[in-house]
Design an enzyme around this catalytic site. Structure first.
Site, PDB file in Angstrom:
ATOM      1  CG  HIS A  74     -26.181 -35.827 -40.439  1.00 63.25           C
ATOM      2  ND1 HIS A  74     -27.288 -35.993 -40.211  1.00 63.25           N
ATOM      3  CD2 HIS A  74     -25.315 -34.939 -39.464  1.00 63.25           C
ATOM      4  CE1 HIS A  74     -27.582 -35.222 -39.236  1.00 63.25           C
ATOM      5  NE2 HIS A  74     -26.468 -34.460 -38.865  1.00 63.25           N
TER       6      HIS A  74
ATOM      7  CD  GLN B  52     -30.726 -32.678 -40.673  1.00 64.87           C
ATOM      8  OE1 GLN B  52     -30.761 -33.051 -39.473  1.00 64.87           O
ATOM      9  NE2 GLN B  52     -31.783 -32.125 -41.002  1.00 64.87           N
TER      10      GLN B  52
HETATM   11  C1  BJW Z   1     -41.646 -34.375 -45.965  1.00 60.67           C
HETATM   12  C2  BJW Z   1     -41.804 -35.050 -46.827  1.00 60.67           C
HETATM   13  C3  BJW Z   1     -42.207 -34.408 -48.176  1.00 60.67           C
HETATM   14  C4  BJW Z   1     -41.557 -36.408 -45.093  1.00 60.67           C
HETATM   15  N1  BJW Z   1     -41.914 -33.192 -48.206  1.00 60.67           N
HETATM   16  N2  BJW Z   1     -41.545 -33.137 -45.843  1.00 60.67           N
HETATM   17  C5  BJW Z   1     -28.326 -31.644 -27.672  1.00 60.67           C
HETATM   18  C6  BJW Z   1     -29.362 -32.024 -27.222  1.00 60.67           C
HETATM   19  C7  BJW Z   1     -29.789 -33.442 -27.293  1.00 60.67           C
HETATM   20  C8  BJW Z   1     -29.092 -34.311 -27.838  1.00 60.67           C
HETATM   21  C9  BJW Z   1     -27.748 -33.889 -28.562  1.00 60.67           C
HETATM   22  C10 BJW Z   1     -27.733 -32.597 -28.365  1.00 60.67           C
HETATM   23  N3  BJW Z   1     -26.448 -32.589 -29.311  1.00 60.67           N
HETATM   24  C11 BJW Z   1     -26.132 -33.865 -29.514  1.00 60.67           C
HETATM   25  C12 BJW Z   1     -27.049 -34.588 -29.123  1.00 60.67           C
HETATM   26  C13 BJW Z   1     -27.005 -35.981 -29.509  1.00 60.67           C
HETATM   27  C14 BJW Z   1     -27.635 -36.402 -30.719  1.00 60.67           C
HETATM   28  C15 BJW Z   1     -29.056 -36.053 -31.011  1.00 60.67           C
HETATM   29  O1  BJW Z   1     -29.348 -34.924 -31.630  1.00 60.67           O
HETATM   30  N4  BJW Z   1     -29.949 -36.633 -30.391  1.00 60.67           N
HETATM   31  C16 BJW Z   1     -31.401 -36.318 -30.685  1.00 60.67           C
HETATM   32  C17 BJW Z   1     -32.179 -37.694 -31.403  1.00 60.67           C
HETATM   33  C18 BJW Z   1     -31.857 -36.398 -29.115  1.00 60.67           C
HETATM   34  N5  BJW Z   1     -26.868 -35.765 -31.903  1.00 60.67           N
HETATM   35  C19 BJW Z   1     -25.539 -36.274 -32.095  1.00 60.67           C
HETATM   36  O2  BJW Z   1     -24.881 -37.173 -31.643  1.00 60.67           O
HETATM   37  C20 BJW Z   1     -24.721 -35.542 -33.164  1.00 60.67           C
HETATM   38  N6  BJW Z   1     -23.471 -35.451 -32.966  1.00 60.67           N
HETATM   39  C21 BJW Z   1     -22.993 -34.158 -31.888  1.00 60.67           C
HETATM   40  O3  BJW Z   1     -23.754 -33.284 -31.878  1.00 60.67           O
HETATM   41  O4  BJW Z   1     -21.743 -34.145 -31.728  1.00 60.67           O
HETATM   42  C22 BJW Z   1     -21.576 -33.669 -30.625  1.00 60.67           C
HETATM   43  C23 BJW Z   1     -22.063 -34.448 -29.340  1.00 60.67           C
HETATM   44  C24 BJW Z   1     -21.878 -35.650 -29.006  1.00 60.67           C
HETATM   45  C25 BJW Z   1     -22.758 -36.242 -28.099  1.00 60.67           C
HETATM   46  C26 BJW Z   1     -23.198 -35.681 -27.272  1.00 60.67           C
HETATM   47  C27 BJW Z   1     -23.265 -34.481 -27.359  1.00 60.67           C
HETATM   48  C28 BJW Z   1     -22.729 -33.591 -28.185  1.00 60.67           C
HETATM   49  C29 BJW Z   1     -24.600 -36.643 -34.434  1.00 60.67           C
HETATM   50  C30 BJW Z   1     -25.873 -36.665 -35.010  1.00 60.67           C
HETATM   51  C31 BJW Z   1     -25.699 -37.637 -36.293  1.00 60.67           C
HETATM   52  C32 BJW Z   1     -27.187 -38.071 -36.866  1.00 60.67           C
HETATM   53  N7  BJW Z   1     -26.989 -39.110 -37.831  1.00 60.67           N
HETATM   54  C33 BJW Z   1     -28.078 -39.620 -38.630  1.00 60.67           C
HETATM   55  C34 BJW Z   1     -27.751 -40.819 -39.381  1.00 60.67           C
HETATM   56  C35 BJW Z   1     -26.625 -40.499 -40.495  1.00 60.67           C
HETATM   57  C36 BJW Z   1     -26.170 -41.497 -41.283  1.00 60.67           C
HETATM   58  C37 BJW Z   1     -27.090 -42.381 -41.871  1.00 60.67           C
HETATM   59  O5  BJW Z   1     -28.137 -41.935 -42.463  1.00 60.67           O
HETATM   60  O6  BJW Z   1     -27.132 -43.746 -41.710  1.00 60.67           O
HETATM   61  O7  BJW Z   1     -28.527 -38.813 -39.446  1.00 60.67           O
HETATM   62  S1  BJW Z   1     -29.519 -40.123 -37.557  1.00 60.67           S
HETATM   63  C38 BJW Z   1     -30.647 -39.740 -38.886  1.00 60.67           C
HETATM   64  O8  BJW Z   1     -31.581 -38.314 -38.399  1.00 60.67           O
HETATM   65  C39 BJW Z   1     -29.765 -39.042 -39.956  1.00 60.67           C
HETATM   66  C40 BJW Z   1     -30.567 -37.555 -40.425  1.00 60.67           C
HETATM   67  O9  BJW Z   1     -29.631 -36.877 -41.278  1.00 60.67           O
HETATM   68  C41 BJW Z   1     -30.805 -37.289 -39.106  1.00 60.67           C
HETATM   69  C42 BJW Z   1     -32.189 -36.075 -39.179  1.00 60.67           C
HETATM   70  O10 BJW Z   1     -33.324 -36.726 -39.663  1.00 60.67           O
HETATM   71  P1  BJW Z   1     -34.153 -35.787 -40.630  1.00 60.67           P
HETATM   72  O11 BJW Z   1     -33.565 -35.422 -41.813  1.00 60.67           O
HETATM   73  O12 BJW Z   1     -34.815 -34.984 -39.621  1.00 60.67           O
HETATM   74  O13 BJW Z   1     -35.444 -37.075 -40.906  1.00 60.67           O
HETATM   75  P2  BJW Z   1     -36.768 -37.560 -40.050  1.00 60.67           P
HETATM   76  O14 BJW Z   1     -37.257 -38.980 -40.637  1.00 60.67           O
HETATM   77  O15 BJW Z   1     -36.472 -37.389 -38.620  1.00 60.67           O
HETATM   78  O16 BJW Z   1     -37.806 -36.510 -40.805  1.00 60.67           O
HETATM   79  C43 BJW Z   1     -38.445 -36.298 -41.946  1.00 60.67           C
HETATM   80  C44 BJW Z   1     -39.402 -35.077 -41.988  1.00 60.67           C
HETATM   81  O17 BJW Z   1     -39.654 -35.073 -43.428  1.00 60.67           O
HETATM   82  C45 BJW Z   1     -40.612 -35.204 -41.194  1.00 60.67           C
HETATM   83  O18 BJW Z   1     -40.834 -34.147 -40.532  1.00 60.67           O
HETATM   84  C46 BJW Z   1     -41.484 -35.623 -42.090  1.00 60.67           C
HETATM   85  O19 BJW Z   1     -42.730 -34.750 -41.885  1.00 60.67           O
HETATM   86  C47 BJW Z   1     -40.667 -34.860 -43.387  1.00 60.67           C
HETATM   87  N8  BJW Z   1     -41.263 -35.173 -44.717  1.00 60.67           N
HETATM   88  N9  BJW Z   1     -41.891 -36.625 -46.558  1.00 60.67           N
HETATM   89  C48 BJW Z   1     -41.740 -32.660 -46.847  1.00 60.67           C
HETATM   90  N10 BJW Z   1     -42.457 -35.172 -49.004  1.00 60.67           N
END
Ligand code: BJW
Ligand code: ZN
Length: 242
Positions: free
Chosen positions: A117, A99
Site C-alpha cells: 500500500h 500493508q
Molecule cells: C493485533 C495487535 C497486536 C491489533 N498483535 N494483532 C474485492 C471484494 C470486495 C472489495 C474489493 C475487492 N477488490 C477490491 C475491493 C475494494 C477495496 C476493498 O478491499 N474494500 C473492502 C474494505 C471491502 N480494495 C481496494 O480498493 C484496493 N484496490 C484494488 O483492489 O484495486 C483494484 C480494484 C479497484 C476498485 C474496485 C475493485 C478492484 C486498494 C486498497 C487500499 C487500502 N488502503 C488503506 C489505506 C492505505 C494508506 C493509508 O494508510 O493511509 O490501507 S485502507 C487500510 O486498510 C490500510 C491498510 O493497509 C488496510 C488493511 O488494514 P489492516 O492492516 O488489516 O488493519 P485493521 O485495522 O483492519 O486490522 C488490524 C488487525 O490487527 C486486527 O485484526 C486486530 O485484531 C489486530 N491487532 N493489535 C496482533 N498487538
C-alpha cells in the site's frame, strides 16, 4: 495447532512469506484502522483515503497525512518487527509483504520487503509521477513537484486504486513459491491482501495466522494463534520447547 507446531514448521521452511497489517505496529503506538481507537472509527475513509477525496480537497487529505507523519516519525519498531528481521537472517528464503506504510519493518532491519500500500515517507507527482522519499516535516499544505511544479500526493494506495502491478506481481510470485505463509495483525477486510493467505494455501503452502482476535480466516488457516504479535513472534526465535 499451537505455537510449538508453528515453531517446528518455521525452522523447516525453505521459503517463508509473512504478510503483515496494522496490528504488528500497534505495540509501537501506531493506530490501527478498524479496532478500538482505529483511524476509520474516527475519520471517514471516503473523505481521506480515496482519489475522489484528494481531487475534492487535497489540503484536507495532506493535513491527515502530515498529522500521521508527525505521529509516526518518533515511533520505534517493537519486538515483533525485530523478531521478523531476525527470522529473515535465519531462513533460506524470506519475503515480507506488508500493508503498512509506516516504514517500521525497514527500521527494524528487514530487507526483502514488499510494500503493498505504499509508503508514508514517499511522495508522488500527480502529473509526471516522479516518486521520491521526503522526510521533511511538516510538508507544505500543498507540496509541489521539484521536476514539473505540479501537486504532489502521498505515495500510498487509496480505496478504489489499483495496487502497482509490479508490486502485486512480486507479492503473488512469492506466494506461489512459498511453503509457509504467516499472516500477522491484519483484519482481513481489504482486498487483494485479504485473500493472499488463502492463495498460498491453494498453492500447497501451510498458512498460519497471528492476531489479537479471530479473523474471518482463522478457521481456514492451518494454525491460528491468538495474542500480541510483539509477544508471540520473539517466542518463535527460541528453538527450545515452551
Ligand atoms: C493485533 C495487535 C497486536 C491489533 N498483535 N494483532 C474485492 C471484494 C470486495 C472489495 C474489493 C475487492 N477488490 C477490491 C475491493 C475494494 C477495496 C476493498 O478491499 N474494500 C473492502 C474494505 C471491502 N480494495 C481496494 O480498493 C484496493 N484496490 C484494488 O483492489 O484495486 C483494484 C480494484 C479497484 C476498485 C474496485 C475493485 C478492484 C486498494 C486498497 C487500499 C487500502 N488502503 C488503506 C489505506 C492505505 C494508506 C493509508 O494508510 O493511509 O490501507 S485502507 C487500510 O486498510 C490500510 C491498510 O493497509 C488496510 C488493511 O488494514 P489492516 O492492516 O488489516 O488493519 P485493521 O485495522 O483492519 O486490522 C488490524 C488487525 O490487527 C486486527 O485484526 C486486530 O485484531 C489486530 N491487532 N493489535 C496482533 N498487538
Ligand atoms: Zn512532476
Amino acid at each position: 495447532m499451537s505455537l510449538q507446531e508453528l515453531k517446528e514448521k518455521l525452522w523447516k521452511a525453505k521459503h517463508l512469506v509473512v504478510l503483515t497489517g496494522a496490528g504488528i505496529s500497534a505495540e509501537s503506538g501506531v493506530p490501527t484502522f478498524r479496532g478500538e481507537g482505529g483511524l476509520w472509527k474516527q475519520f471517514r475513509a471516503v473523505d481521506l483515503a480515496t482519489p475522489e477525496a484528494f481531487a475534492r480537497d487535497p489540503e484536507l487529505v495532506w493535513e491527515f497525512y502530515n498529522w500521521r507523519r508527525e505521529l509516526i516519525a518518533p515511533l520505534s519498531p517493537n519486538p515483533g518487527h525485530f523478531a521478523l528481521a531476525e527470522i529473515e537472517r535465519r531462513i533460506p528464503h524470506f519475503t515480507l509483504i506488508t500493508q503498512n506504510i509506516d516504514g517500521l519493518h525497514k527500521k527494524a532491519g528487514s530487507t526483502n520487503i514488499i510494500e503493498l500500500h505504499g509508503n508514508l515517507w514517499k511522495v508522488r507527482c500527480t502529473r509526471c509521477e516522479t516518486t521520491s522519499e521526503d522526510l521533511s516535516m511538516p510538508l507544505p499544505k500543498l507540496p509541489s513537484c521539484r521536476s514539473c511544479g505540479s501537486l504532489l500526493r502521498p505515495h500510498v494506495v487509496w480505496f478504489g486504486e489499483m495496487l502497482e502491478p509490479k508490486v502485486l506481481n512480486a507479492a503473488f510470485d512469492a506466494i506461489s513459491s512459498c511453503d509457509l505463509m504467516i499472516v500477522i495483525g491484519t483484519s482481513g477486510t481489504v482486498q487483494p491482501a485479504a485473500s493472499m493467505g488463502i492463495q498460498a494455501k491453494r498453492n500447497g503452502a501451510l498458512a498460519a495466522e497471528i492476531n489479537l482476535e479471530p479473523t474471518p480466516y482463522s478457521d481456514v488457516y492451518d494454525i491460528s494463534i491468538l495474542g500480541k504479535s510483539g509477544e508471540i513472534l520473539p517466542k518463535l526465535l527460541c528453538r527450545k520447547e515452551e
